[in-house]
Design an enzyme around this catalytic site. Structure first.
Site, PDB file in Angstrom:
ATOM      1  N   ASN A 199      18.268   1.277  19.485  1.00 49.88           N
ATOM      2  CA  ASN A 199      17.530   2.386  18.941  1.00 49.88           C
ATOM      3  C   ASN A 199      18.039   2.691  17.268  1.00 49.88           C
ATOM      4  O   ASN A 199      19.328   3.108  17.477  1.00 49.88           O
ATOM      5  CB  ASN A 199      17.621   3.655  19.753  1.00 49.88           C
TER       6      ASN A 199
ATOM      7  N   CYS B 286      14.492  10.786  14.821  1.00 49.40           N
ATOM      8  CA  CYS B 286      13.886   9.275  14.741  1.00 49.40           C
ATOM      9  C   CYS B 286      12.566   9.283  14.090  1.00 49.40           C
ATOM     10  O   CYS B 286      11.871   8.204  13.948  1.00 49.40           O
ATOM     11  CB  CYS B 286      13.918   8.621  16.254  1.00 49.40           C
TER      12      CYS B 286
ATOM     13  N   HIS C   5       8.534   3.836  17.525  1.00 49.43           N
ATOM     14  CA  HIS C   5       9.921   3.973  17.331  1.00 49.43           C
ATOM     15  C   HIS C   5      10.532   3.297  18.535  1.00 49.43           C
ATOM     16  O   HIS C   5       9.988   3.328  19.564  1.00 49.43           O
ATOM     17  CB  HIS C   5      10.335   5.472  17.340  1.00 49.43           C
TER      18      HIS C   5
HETATM   19  N1  ACO Z   1      25.582   2.116  32.448  1.00 51.70           N
HETATM   20  C1  ACO Z   1      25.491   1.879  33.871  1.00 51.70           C
HETATM   21  N2  ACO Z   1      25.236   3.255  34.401  1.00 51.70           N
HETATM   22  C2  ACO Z   1      24.589   4.329  33.687  1.00 51.70           C
HETATM   23  C3  ACO Z   1      24.701   4.234  32.253  1.00 51.70           C
HETATM   24  C4  ACO Z   1      25.056   3.035  31.532  1.00 51.70           C
HETATM   25  N3  ACO Z   1      25.080   2.840  30.220  1.00 51.70           N
HETATM   26  N4  ACO Z   1      24.146   5.432  31.936  1.00 51.70           N
HETATM   27  C5  ACO Z   1      24.092   6.101  32.885  1.00 51.70           C
HETATM   28  N5  ACO Z   1      24.184   5.279  33.943  1.00 51.70           N
HETATM   29  C6  ACO Z   1      24.313   5.911  35.276  1.00 51.70           C
HETATM   30  C7  ACO Z   1      24.429   7.329  35.420  1.00 51.70           C
HETATM   31  O1  ACO Z   1      25.768   7.734  35.733  1.00 51.70           O
HETATM   32  C8  ACO Z   1      23.386   7.690  37.047  1.00 51.70           C
HETATM   33  O2  ACO Z   1      24.171   7.316  37.868  1.00 51.70           O
HETATM   34  P1  ACO Z   1      24.203   8.116  39.203  1.00 51.70           P
HETATM   35  O3  ACO Z   1      22.822   8.042  39.641  1.00 51.70           O
HETATM   36  O4  ACO Z   1      25.234   7.426  40.100  1.00 51.70           O
HETATM   37  O5  ACO Z   1      24.682   9.362  38.711  1.00 51.70           O
HETATM   38  C9  ACO Z   1      22.376   6.695  36.740  1.00 51.70           C
HETATM   39  O6  ACO Z   1      22.949   5.599  35.818  1.00 51.70           O
HETATM   40  C10 ACO Z   1      21.073   7.143  36.262  1.00 51.70           C
HETATM   41  O7  ACO Z   1      21.203   7.851  35.073  1.00 51.70           O
HETATM   42  P2  ACO Z   1      20.065   8.629  34.286  1.00 51.70           P
HETATM   43  O8  ACO Z   1      20.765   9.314  32.947  1.00 51.70           O
HETATM   44  O9  ACO Z   1      19.245   9.427  35.139  1.00 51.70           O
HETATM   45  O10 ACO Z   1      19.198   7.389  33.787  1.00 51.70           O
HETATM   46  P3  ACO Z   1      17.733   7.364  33.428  1.00 51.70           P
HETATM   47  O11 ACO Z   1      16.916   6.627  34.154  1.00 51.70           O
HETATM   48  O12 ACO Z   1      17.300   8.597  32.997  1.00 51.70           O
HETATM   49  O13 ACO Z   1      17.872   6.481  31.876  1.00 51.70           O
HETATM   50  C11 ACO Z   1      18.239   6.894  29.504  1.00 51.70           C
HETATM   51  C12 ACO Z   1      18.826   7.260  30.976  1.00 51.70           C
HETATM   52  C13 ACO Z   1      17.930   5.224  29.194  1.00 51.70           C
HETATM   53  C14 ACO Z   1      18.928   7.649  28.497  1.00 51.70           C
HETATM   54  C15 ACO Z   1      16.662   7.767  29.635  1.00 51.70           C
HETATM   55  O14 ACO Z   1      16.751   8.888  29.998  1.00 51.70           O
HETATM   56  C16 ACO Z   1      15.956   7.761  28.220  1.00 51.70           C
HETATM   57  O15 ACO Z   1      15.805   6.639  27.657  1.00 51.70           O
HETATM   58  N6  ACO Z   1      15.712   8.979  27.669  1.00 51.70           N
HETATM   59  C17 ACO Z   1      15.125   8.912  26.287  1.00 51.70           C
HETATM   60  C18 ACO Z   1      16.249   8.686  25.438  1.00 51.70           C
HETATM   61  C19 ACO Z   1      15.694   8.725  23.794  1.00 51.70           C
HETATM   62  O16 ACO Z   1      14.466   8.019  23.750  1.00 51.70           O
HETATM   63  N7  ACO Z   1      16.245   8.937  22.935  1.00 51.70           N
HETATM   64  C20 ACO Z   1      15.525   8.839  21.564  1.00 51.70           C
HETATM   65  C21 ACO Z   1      15.916   9.744  20.675  1.00 51.70           C
HETATM   66  S1  ACO Z   1      17.462   9.109  19.998  1.00 51.70           S
HETATM   67  C22 ACO Z   1      17.562   9.776  18.488  1.00 51.70           C
HETATM   68  O17 ACO Z   1      16.830  10.447  18.116  1.00 51.70           O
HETATM   69  C23 ACO Z   1      18.887   9.399  17.781  1.00 51.70           C
END
Ligand code: ACO
Length: 348
Positions: A305, A128, A275
Protein backbone atom coordinates in the site's frame (compact mmCIF):
# COMPACT_ATOMS: atom_id res chain seq x y z
CA UNK A 1 -12.71 21.76 -23.07
CA UNK A 2 -11.18 18.50 -21.94
CA UNK A 3 -8.55 17.76 -19.30
CA UNK A 4 -6.39 15.01 -20.75
CA UNK A 5 -3.51 13.00 -19.30
CA UNK A 6 -0.44 13.64 -21.48
CA UNK A 7 2.26 11.87 -19.50
CA UNK A 8 2.72 9.43 -16.63
CA UNK A 9 5.67 8.59 -14.42
CA UNK A 10 6.61 6.70 -11.29
CA UNK A 11 9.47 6.31 -8.84
CA UNK A 12 9.92 3.26 -6.66
CA UNK A 13 12.95 2.82 -4.38
CA UNK A 14 15.37 0.06 -5.41
CA UNK A 15 15.35 -1.54 -1.96
CA UNK A 16 12.80 -4.38 -2.31
CA UNK A 17 11.70 -6.02 0.93
CA UNK A 18 9.85 -9.31 0.57
CA UNK A 19 7.42 -10.79 3.10
CA UNK A 20 10.15 -13.30 3.94
CA UNK A 21 12.57 -10.45 4.71
CA UNK A 22 10.01 -8.95 7.13
CA UNK A 23 9.31 -12.34 8.71
CA UNK A 24 12.98 -12.54 9.71
CA UNK A 25 12.56 -9.35 11.76
CA UNK A 26 9.01 -9.42 13.12
CA UNK A 27 6.47 -12.03 14.17
CA UNK A 28 4.71 -12.59 10.84
CA UNK A 29 4.83 -14.89 7.83
CA UNK A 30 4.64 -14.74 4.05
CA UNK A 31 1.55 -16.94 4.24
CA UNK A 32 -0.32 -14.56 6.63
CA UNK A 33 0.52 -11.42 4.69
CA UNK A 34 -0.36 -12.90 1.28
CA UNK A 35 -3.58 -14.54 2.39
CA UNK A 36 -4.83 -11.46 4.31
CA UNK A 37 -3.72 -8.73 1.89
CA UNK A 38 -2.30 -10.03 -1.43
CA UNK A 39 1.01 -8.29 -0.64
CA UNK A 40 4.24 -10.08 -1.58
CA UNK A 41 6.80 -7.27 -1.29
CA UNK A 42 7.24 -3.53 -0.80
CA UNK A 43 10.01 -1.04 -1.60
CA UNK A 44 11.59 1.18 1.06
CA UNK A 45 13.47 4.42 0.52
CA UNK A 46 16.84 4.92 2.17
CA UNK A 47 17.35 7.34 5.07
CA UNK A 48 18.48 10.26 2.92
CA UNK A 49 15.34 10.24 0.75
CA UNK A 50 12.37 12.53 1.46
CA UNK A 51 8.87 12.66 -0.01
CA UNK A 52 9.87 15.35 -2.54
CA UNK A 53 12.78 13.25 -3.86
CA UNK A 54 10.47 10.45 -4.95
CA UNK A 55 7.93 13.00 -6.21
CA UNK A 56 10.60 14.76 -8.32
CA UNK A 57 11.71 11.50 -9.89
CA UNK A 58 8.13 10.51 -10.82
CA UNK A 59 7.41 14.04 -12.08
CA UNK A 60 10.48 14.04 -14.34
CA UNK A 61 9.41 10.71 -15.86
CA UNK A 62 5.94 12.08 -16.58
CA UNK A 63 7.17 15.43 -17.90
CA UNK A 64 9.81 13.81 -20.13
CA UNK A 65 7.07 11.69 -21.68
CA UNK A 66 5.19 14.84 -22.70
CA UNK A 67 8.38 16.28 -24.17
CA UNK A 68 8.70 13.35 -26.55
CA UNK A 69 11.79 12.01 -24.76
CA UNK A 70 12.60 8.73 -26.52
CA UNK A 71 14.15 7.08 -23.45
CA UNK A 72 17.79 6.43 -22.69
CA UNK A 73 20.18 8.47 -20.58
CA UNK A 74 19.06 10.24 -17.43
CA UNK A 75 20.61 13.53 -18.44
CA UNK A 76 18.50 13.60 -21.60
CA UNK A 77 15.41 12.81 -19.57
CA UNK A 78 16.06 15.61 -17.11
CA UNK A 79 16.64 18.12 -19.91
CA UNK A 80 13.35 17.15 -21.58
CA UNK A 81 11.58 17.25 -18.20
CA UNK A 82 13.11 20.65 -17.38
CA UNK A 83 11.82 22.14 -20.64
CA UNK A 84 8.34 20.66 -20.09
CA UNK A 85 8.32 21.92 -16.48
CA UNK A 86 8.60 25.52 -17.69
CA UNK A 87 5.13 25.19 -19.24
CA UNK A 88 3.42 24.04 -16.01
CA UNK A 89 0.81 26.32 -14.46
CA UNK A 90 0.05 24.21 -11.41
CA UNK A 91 1.52 21.45 -9.23
CA UNK A 92 -0.75 19.50 -6.88
CA UNK A 93 0.92 16.96 -4.62
CA UNK A 94 -0.98 14.47 -2.48
CA UNK A 95 0.77 12.92 0.50
CA UNK A 96 0.37 11.80 4.10
CA UNK A 97 4.07 12.34 4.77
CA UNK A 98 5.18 15.78 3.58
CA UNK A 99 8.85 16.83 3.70
CA UNK A 100 8.00 19.38 6.41
CA UNK A 101 5.30 19.63 9.05
CA UNK A 102 2.92 22.13 7.43
CA UNK A 103 5.24 24.61 5.73
CA UNK A 104 6.53 24.73 3.04
CA UNK A 105 4.35 22.38 1.07
CA UNK A 106 6.16 19.49 -0.61
CA UNK A 107 4.67 20.75 -3.90
CA UNK A 108 6.75 23.94 -3.47
CA UNK A 109 9.91 21.88 -2.95
CA UNK A 110 9.09 20.00 -6.16
CA UNK A 111 8.32 23.24 -8.02
CA UNK A 112 11.78 24.51 -7.15
CA UNK A 113 13.45 21.20 -8.02
CA UNK A 114 11.82 21.14 -11.44
CA UNK A 115 12.41 24.81 -12.16
CA UNK A 116 8.68 25.19 -12.82
CA UNK A 117 8.77 28.93 -12.20
CA UNK A 118 5.28 29.71 -13.53
CA UNK A 119 3.50 27.02 -11.53
CA UNK A 120 1.35 27.52 -8.46
CA UNK A 121 2.02 24.70 -5.99
CA UNK A 122 0.06 23.12 -3.17
CA UNK A 123 -0.34 19.90 -1.20
CA UNK A 124 -3.49 17.88 -0.62
CA UNK A 125 -4.14 15.82 2.49
CA UNK A 126 -6.75 13.19 1.75
CA UNK A 127 -4.95 9.99 2.79
CA UNK A 128 -4.99 7.25 0.19
CA UNK A 129 -7.68 9.15 -1.76
CA UNK A 130 -5.23 12.03 -2.27
CA UNK A 131 -4.50 11.39 -5.94
CA UNK A 132 -8.22 11.11 -6.80
CA UNK A 133 -8.82 14.42 -5.01
CA UNK A 134 -5.73 15.91 -6.67
CA UNK A 135 -6.84 15.03 -10.17
CA UNK A 136 -10.25 16.62 -9.73
CA UNK A 137 -8.77 19.69 -7.98
CA UNK A 138 -6.17 20.26 -10.70
CA UNK A 139 -8.74 19.74 -13.46
CA UNK A 140 -11.11 22.23 -11.81
CA UNK A 141 -8.36 24.84 -11.46
CA UNK A 142 -7.28 24.40 -15.09
CA UNK A 143 -10.86 24.87 -16.26
CA UNK A 144 -11.37 27.88 -13.96
CA UNK A 145 -8.30 29.79 -15.16
CA UNK A 146 -8.35 31.23 -18.66
CA UNK A 147 -4.60 31.11 -19.09
CA UNK A 148 -3.95 27.90 -17.14
CA UNK A 149 -3.19 25.02 -19.47
CA UNK A 150 -0.97 22.39 -17.84
CA UNK A 151 -0.81 20.81 -14.41
CA UNK A 152 1.24 18.15 -12.69
CA UNK A 153 -0.52 15.89 -10.20
CA UNK A 154 1.66 13.76 -7.94
CA UNK A 155 1.03 11.18 -5.23
CA UNK A 156 4.18 10.59 -3.17
CA UNK A 157 4.59 8.62 0.05
CA UNK A 158 7.26 7.45 2.45
CA UNK A 159 5.06 5.30 4.61
CA UNK A 160 8.07 3.36 5.94
CA UNK A 161 8.81 6.58 7.87
CA UNK A 162 5.30 6.62 9.39
CA UNK A 163 5.18 2.98 10.43
CA UNK A 164 5.07 1.55 13.92
CA UNK A 165 7.37 -1.47 13.60
CA UNK A 166 5.98 -2.84 16.84
CA UNK A 167 2.49 -3.16 15.34
CA UNK A 168 2.51 -6.18 13.04
CA UNK A 169 -1.10 -5.45 12.05
CA UNK A 170 0.00 -2.33 10.14
CA UNK A 171 3.76 -2.47 9.49
CA UNK A 172 3.45 -5.25 6.90
CA UNK A 173 0.95 -3.25 4.82
CA UNK A 174 2.87 -0.21 3.62
CA UNK A 175 5.46 0.69 0.99
CA UNK A 176 7.19 3.79 -0.42
CA UNK A 177 6.81 5.25 -3.91
CA UNK A 178 5.52 8.07 -6.07
CA UNK A 179 3.46 8.41 -9.22
CA UNK A 180 2.69 11.47 -11.36
CA UNK A 181 0.58 12.56 -14.32
CA UNK A 182 0.74 15.65 -16.52
CA UNK A 183 -2.67 17.15 -17.31
CA UNK A 184 -3.38 19.40 -20.26
CA UNK A 185 -6.46 21.45 -21.15
CA UNK A 186 -7.37 20.70 -24.77
CA UNK A 187 -10.17 21.51 -27.17
CA UNK A 188 -11.42 17.89 -27.26
CA UNK A 189 -15.07 17.24 -26.33
CA UNK A 190 -16.02 15.85 -22.89
CA UNK A 191 -19.37 14.50 -24.05
CA UNK A 192 -20.56 12.33 -26.89
CA UNK A 193 -18.48 10.25 -29.27
CA UNK A 194 -14.81 11.15 -29.29
CA UNK A 195 -14.94 12.53 -25.74
CA UNK A 196 -11.60 12.69 -23.96
CA UNK A 197 -9.97 13.13 -20.60
CA UNK A 198 -11.45 13.40 -17.11
CA UNK A 199 -15.20 13.00 -17.59
CA UNK A 200 -16.36 12.50 -14.00
CA UNK A 201 -15.25 12.38 -10.39
CA UNK A 202 -16.76 11.62 -7.02
CA UNK A 203 -15.15 12.97 -3.86
CA UNK A 204 -16.42 12.20 -0.39
CA UNK A 205 -15.48 12.06 3.27
CA UNK A 206 -16.68 10.74 6.60
CA UNK A 207 -14.76 12.75 9.18
CA UNK A 208 -16.59 10.94 11.98
CA UNK A 209 -14.44 7.91 11.19
CA UNK A 210 -11.15 9.82 11.47
CA UNK A 211 -10.07 7.94 14.61
CA UNK A 212 -9.91 4.65 12.68
CA UNK A 213 -6.89 5.77 10.67
CA UNK A 214 -4.68 8.53 11.98
CA UNK A 215 -1.24 9.89 12.78
CA UNK A 216 -1.94 11.12 16.28
CA UNK A 217 1.20 13.05 17.24
CA UNK A 218 3.05 16.05 15.83
CA UNK A 219 0.25 18.42 14.80
CA UNK A 220 -1.23 21.30 16.81
CA UNK A 221 -3.71 18.95 18.54
CA UNK A 222 -0.95 16.83 20.08
CA UNK A 223 2.29 18.77 19.56
CA UNK A 224 5.68 17.54 20.68
CA UNK A 225 6.84 19.31 23.83
CA UNK A 226 10.30 20.65 24.51
CA UNK A 227 12.44 18.04 26.22
CA UNK A 228 9.89 15.29 25.60
CA UNK A 229 11.27 11.79 25.02
CA UNK A 230 9.27 10.10 22.30
CA UNK A 231 8.30 6.48 22.85
CA UNK A 232 7.74 6.10 19.12
CA UNK A 233 8.06 8.48 16.17
CA UNK A 234 4.77 9.72 14.64
CA UNK A 235 3.12 6.72 13.01
CA UNK A 236 -0.08 5.45 11.43
CA UNK A 237 -2.58 3.93 13.84
CA UNK A 238 -5.32 1.90 12.24
CA UNK A 239 -8.42 0.01 13.26
CA UNK A 240 -8.09 -2.53 10.44
CA UNK A 241 -11.55 -4.03 10.72
CA UNK A 242 -13.33 -0.65 10.78
CA UNK A 243 -11.31 0.59 7.79
CA UNK A 244 -11.99 -2.65 5.95
CA UNK A 245 -15.75 -2.31 6.39
CA UNK A 246 -15.70 1.38 5.41
CA UNK A 247 -13.51 0.61 2.40
CA UNK A 248 -15.70 -2.13 0.91
CA UNK A 249 -18.82 0.06 1.15
CA UNK A 250 -17.10 3.25 -0.08
CA UNK A 251 -15.51 1.35 -2.97
CA UNK A 252 -18.80 -0.24 -4.02
CA UNK A 253 -20.85 2.96 -3.73
CA UNK A 254 -18.25 5.05 -5.58
CA UNK A 255 -18.08 2.64 -8.54
CA UNK A 256 -21.89 2.53 -8.75
CA UNK A 257 -22.27 6.32 -8.57
CA UNK A 258 -19.52 7.01 -11.09
CA UNK A 259 -21.13 4.70 -13.62
CA UNK A 260 -24.67 5.95 -12.92
CA UNK A 261 -23.73 9.64 -13.21
CA UNK A 262 -21.94 8.93 -16.48
CA UNK A 263 -24.68 6.69 -17.86
CA UNK A 264 -22.09 3.92 -18.32
CA UNK A 265 -22.31 0.23 -17.54
CA UNK A 266 -19.56 -2.10 -16.47
CA UNK A 267 -19.14 -3.32 -20.06
CA UNK A 268 -18.18 0.25 -21.07
CA UNK A 269 -15.29 0.31 -18.59
CA UNK A 270 -12.02 -1.02 -19.99
CA UNK A 271 -10.22 -1.17 -16.64
CA UNK A 272 -10.67 -0.24 -12.99
CA UNK A 273 -7.53 1.04 -11.25
CA UNK A 274 -8.23 0.80 -7.51
CA UNK A 275 -6.17 2.10 -4.62
CA UNK A 276 -3.93 -0.83 -3.72
CA UNK A 277 -4.68 -1.26 -0.01
CA UNK A 278 -5.72 -4.89 0.18
CA UNK A 279 -6.56 -7.34 -2.61
CA UNK A 280 -9.34 -8.73 -0.40
CA UNK A 281 -11.10 -5.36 -0.33
CA UNK A 282 -11.02 -5.22 -4.13
CA UNK A 283 -12.29 -8.81 -4.39
CA UNK A 284 -15.11 -8.20 -1.88
CA UNK A 285 -16.23 -5.00 -3.64
CA UNK A 286 -15.97 -6.68 -7.06
CA UNK A 287 -18.18 -9.51 -5.85
CA UNK A 288 -20.83 -7.10 -4.53
CA UNK A 289 -20.77 -5.18 -7.80
CA UNK A 290 -20.79 -8.31 -9.95
CA UNK A 291 -17.62 -7.12 -11.69
CA UNK A 292 -15.21 -9.82 -12.90
CA UNK A 293 -11.78 -9.79 -11.25
CA UNK A 294 -9.95 -9.25 -14.55
CA UNK A 295 -11.47 -5.73 -14.80
CA UNK A 296 -9.35 -4.66 -11.81
CA UNK A 297 -5.65 -3.90 -12.11
CA UNK A 298 -3.67 -5.03 -9.08
CA UNK A 299 0.05 -4.53 -8.45
CA UNK A 300 -0.18 -4.63 -4.65
CA UNK A 301 1.80 -7.89 -4.77
CA UNK A 302 4.95 -5.92 -5.64
CA UNK A 303 4.50 -2.50 -3.99
CA UNK A 304 2.10 -3.02 -1.03
CA UNK A 305 0.00 0.00 0.00
CA UNK A 306 1.68 3.22 -1.18
CA UNK A 307 -1.34 5.35 -0.20
CA UNK A 308 -1.80 8.38 -2.53
CA UNK A 309 0.92 7.04 -4.84
CA UNK A 310 -0.72 3.71 -5.60
CA UNK A 311 -3.11 4.83 -8.37
CA UNK A 312 -0.61 6.97 -10.34
CA UNK A 313 2.03 4.22 -10.03
CA UNK A 314 -0.52 1.77 -11.45
CA UNK A 315 -1.52 4.19 -14.24
CA UNK A 316 2.11 4.59 -15.25
CA UNK A 317 2.73 0.83 -15.30
CA UNK A 318 -0.35 0.29 -17.44
CA UNK A 319 0.49 3.18 -19.75
CA UNK A 320 4.07 2.08 -20.34
CA UNK A 321 2.94 -1.50 -20.92
CA UNK A 322 0.58 -0.24 -23.65
CA UNK A 323 -2.46 -1.52 -21.78
CA UNK A 324 -4.34 1.81 -21.93
CA UNK A 325 -5.60 2.47 -25.45
CA UNK A 326 -6.81 5.83 -26.70
CA UNK A 327 -10.54 6.01 -26.06
CA UNK A 328 -10.53 3.43 -23.21
CA UNK A 329 -12.82 4.35 -20.30
CA UNK A 330 -10.76 3.94 -17.11
CA UNK A 331 -12.14 4.16 -13.57
CA UNK A 332 -10.08 4.94 -10.46
CA UNK A 333 -11.45 4.31 -6.98
CA UNK A 334 -9.88 4.97 -3.60
CA UNK A 335 -10.53 5.24 0.14
CA UNK A 336 -8.30 6.19 3.03
CA UNK A 337 -7.45 8.34 6.01
CA UNK A 338 -9.84 11.12 6.88
CA UNK A 339 -11.83 9.01 6.27
CA UNK A 340 -12.08 9.85 2.59
CA UNK A 341 -13.22 8.15 -0.57
CA UNK A 342 -13.59 8.94 -4.26
CA UNK A 343 -13.00 7.96 -7.84
CA UNK A 344 -12.43 9.35 -11.33
CA UNK A 345 -13.65 8.38 -14.78
CA UNK A 346 -11.07 9.05 -17.48
CA UNK A 347 -11.32 8.53 -21.22
CA UNK A 348 -7.70 7.70 -22.03
N1 ACO B 1 1.29 -11.47 10.78
C1 ACO B 1 0.74 -12.51 11.41
N2 ACO B 1 -0.39 -12.42 12.15
C2 ACO B 1 -0.97 -11.20 12.22
C3 ACO B 1 -0.43 -10.07 11.59
C4 ACO B 1 0.75 -10.24 10.85
N3 ACO B 1 1.35 -9.23 10.19
N4 ACO B 1 -1.23 -9.02 11.85
C5 ACO B 1 -2.24 -9.45 12.63
N5 ACO B 1 -2.08 -10.78 12.84
C6 ACO B 1 -2.94 -11.69 13.63
C7 ACO B 1 -3.67 -10.96 14.73
O1 ACO B 1 -2.87 -10.87 15.89
C8 ACO B 1 -4.85 -11.86 14.92
O2 ACO B 1 -4.48 -12.96 15.69
P1 ACO B 1 -5.46 -13.55 16.81
O3 ACO B 1 -6.69 -14.00 16.05
O4 ACO B 1 -4.67 -14.66 17.41
O5 ACO B 1 -5.75 -12.41 17.73
C9 ACO B 1 -5.16 -12.37 13.52
O6 ACO B 1 -3.95 -12.18 12.77
C10 ACO B 1 -6.28 -11.64 12.82
O7 ACO B 1 -6.06 -10.24 12.94
P2 ACO B 1 -7.06 -9.20 12.32
O8 ACO B 1 -6.58 -7.82 12.60
O9 ACO B 1 -8.46 -9.54 12.74
O10 ACO B 1 -6.87 -9.54 10.77
P3 ACO B 1 -7.80 -9.13 9.59
O11 ACO B 1 -8.28 -10.35 8.92
O12 ACO B 1 -8.80 -8.07 9.97
O13 ACO B 1 -6.76 -8.43 8.60
C11 ACO B 1 -5.97 -6.28 7.88
C12 ACO B 1 -6.04 -7.27 9.03
C13 ACO B 1 -5.24 -6.92 6.71
C14 ACO B 1 -5.20 -5.05 8.34
C15 ACO B 1 -7.41 -5.87 7.44
O14 ACO B 1 -8.16 -5.53 8.56
C16 ACO B 1 -7.43 -4.76 6.45
O15 ACO B 1 -6.97 -4.89 5.34
N6 ACO B 1 -8.01 -3.61 6.83
C17 ACO B 1 -8.05 -2.47 5.94
C18 ACO B 1 -6.74 -1.79 5.93
C19 ACO B 1 -6.71 -0.75 4.83
O16 ACO B 1 -7.25 -0.94 3.78
N7 ACO B 1 -6.08 0.35 5.05
C20 ACO B 1 -6.11 1.30 3.96
C21 ACO B 1 -5.87 2.56 4.38
S1 ACO B 1 -4.20 2.77 4.84
C22 ACO B 1 -3.87 4.41 4.63
O17 ACO B 1 -4.76 5.16 4.36
C23 ACO B 1 -2.48 4.89 4.79
Amino acid sequence: MAIEIRGTGKAVPANRVSNGDLARKIDTSDEWIRSHTGIGARHFADEGTACSDLALEAAREALAMTGGWPGGDREGRDLAAGEAAKTLDLIVLATAGADFCGCPSTACVVQDGLGARQAAAMDITAGCTGFVYGLETAAGLLLAGKTRKRALVIGSELLSRLTNWEDRGTCVLFGDGAGAVVLEKTGAPVEGPGRRGLVGSILGADGAGAEHLMIRRGGTRNPFKAGETLGLPPHIEMNGQAVYNFAVKAFTDTCRRLMAEDGSGIDDIALIVPHQANARIVQAAGKRLGIPEEKFFLNIGEYANTSAASIPIALDELNRAGRLKRGDLVMTVAFGGGLTFGGNLIVW
